[in-house]
Scaffold this motif. Structure first.
Motif, PDB file in Angstrom:
ATOM      1  N   GLY A 181       0.808  -1.214   0.000  1.00 55.53           N
ATOM      2  CA  GLY A 181       0.000   0.000   0.000  1.00 55.53           C
ATOM      3  C   GLY A 181       0.837   1.258   0.000  1.00 55.53           C
ATOM      4  N   ARG A 182       0.174   2.377  -0.286  1.00 59.74           N
ATOM      5  CA  ARG A 182       0.860   3.652  -0.458  1.00 59.74           C
ATOM      6  C   ARG A 182       0.806   4.544   0.756  1.00 59.74           C
ATOM      7  NH1 ARG A 182      -1.288   5.461  -6.488  1.00 59.74           N
ATOM      8  NH2 ARG A 182      -0.656   3.570  -7.583  1.00 59.74           N
ATOM      9  N   THR A 183       0.106   4.115   1.802  1.00 59.01           N
ATOM     10  CA  THR A 183      -0.105   4.998   2.942  1.00 59.01           C
ATOM     11  C   THR A 183       0.675   4.576   4.176  1.00 59.01           C
ATOM     12  OG1 THR A 183      -2.057   3.753   3.657  1.00 59.01           O
ATOM     13  CG2 THR A 183      -2.412   5.593   2.131  1.00 59.01           C
TER      14      THR A 183
ATOM     15  N   ASP B 294       3.545   5.280   5.371  1.00 57.34           N
ATOM     16  CA  ASP B 294       4.252   6.288   6.156  1.00 57.34           C
ATOM     17  C   ASP B 294       3.328   7.339   6.777  1.00 57.34           C
ATOM     18  OD1 ASP B 294       5.528   8.278   3.332  1.00 57.34           O
ATOM     19  OD2 ASP B 294       3.515   7.538   3.822  1.00 57.34           O
ATOM     20  N   ARG B 295       2.026   7.152   6.679  1.00 54.19           N
ATOM     21  CA  ARG B 295       1.096   8.098   7.292  1.00 54.19           C
ATOM     22  C   ARG B 295       0.671   7.685   8.695  1.00 54.19           C
ATOM     23  NH1 ARG B 295      -3.256   9.166   2.391  1.00 54.19           N
ATOM     24  NH2 ARG B 295      -1.737   9.676   0.763  1.00 54.19           N
ATOM     25  N   TYR B 296       0.919   6.436   9.046  1.00 47.86           N
ATOM     26  CA  TYR B 296       0.364   5.898  10.287  1.00 47.86           C
ATOM     27  C   TYR B 296       1.437   5.288  11.168  1.00 47.86           C
ATOM     28  CZ  TYR B 296      -3.838   6.363   7.488  1.00 47.86           C
ATOM     29  OH  TYR B 296      -4.835   6.858   6.705  1.00 47.86           O
TER      30      TYR B 296
ATOM     31  N   ASN C  29      10.451   3.386   6.197  1.00 44.13           N
ATOM     32  CA  ASN C  29       9.322   3.773   5.350  1.00 44.13           C
ATOM     33  C   ASN C  29       9.616   3.573   3.862  1.00 44.13           C
ATOM     34  OD1 ASN C  29       7.729   4.384   7.522  1.00 44.13           O
ATOM     35  ND2 ASN C  29       8.092   6.583   7.456  1.00 44.13           N
TER      36      ASN C  29
ATOM     37  N   ASN D 102       8.545   0.091   3.382  1.00 40.61           N
ATOM     38  CA  ASN D 102       7.238  -0.292   3.946  1.00 40.61           C
ATOM     39  C   ASN D 102       7.388  -1.418   4.963  1.00 40.61           C
ATOM     40  OD1 ASN D 102       6.030   1.578   2.273  1.00 40.61           O
ATOM     41  ND2 ASN D 102       4.446   0.197   1.543  1.00 40.61           N
TER      42      ASN D 102
ATOM     43  N   SER E 120      -1.077   8.869  13.718  1.00 36.92           N
ATOM     44  CA  SER E 120       0.351   8.971  13.429  1.00 36.92           C
ATOM     45  C   SER E 120       1.200   8.853  14.689  1.00 36.92           C
ATOM     46  CB  SER E 120       0.641  10.293  12.722  1.00 36.92           C
ATOM     47  OG  SER E 120       0.267  11.386  13.544  1.00 36.92           O
TER      48      SER E 120
END
Length: 124
Positions: A25-27, A29-31, A73, A76, A101
């Motif tokens: 997935g692409r998200t 590094d947001r969490y 990150n 991943n 975050s």
């Protein structure tokens, strides 16, 4: 989105293991990312979490000073270095992304989804 934990195994008390968790997935590094563990017949317990950026961490008292959580990150991936393992650390270990975050959330419902865990056995 998938999570794959690996690196579990059987070690003697006092030994070490390094767990890895690969996320798709692409998200990523947001969490914040967390590690939890679940022993047979017990609830899933918080072990450690790391912020989305990787600059802050939070640990359960039972593992503080023995376990270290980190993340990459660019890959991943999140890791859990476990040293000075005790018999009571034996469990299936799971990684999961938080809804937040910040790493200061330690309830399972505060994490978005779960992948397959990896078994850690500590036995002499």
């Amino acid at each position: 989105v998938q999570l794959q934990a690996s690196g579990g195994g059987t070690v003697q008390p006092g030994g070490s293991l390094r767990l890895s968790c690969a996320a798709s997935g692409r998200t990523f590094d947001r969490y914040a990312m967390g590690w939890f563990r679940q022993a047979p017949g017990k609830e899933r317990d918080f072990v450690a979490a790391i912020s989305a950026s990787g600059d802050s961490t939070h640990y359960a008292d039972s593992v503080k000073g023995r376990f270290t959580i980190s993340r990459d990150n660019a890959k991943n991936a999140v890791y859990l270095q476990m040293n000075s393992l005790k018999v009571e650390d034996a469990a299936v270990y799971y990684c999961a992304p938080s809804y937040y975050s910040s790493p200061y959330y330690k309830e399972a419902y505060q994490y978005r989804y779960w992948g397959q865990g990896t078994q850690v056995t500590v036995s002499s």
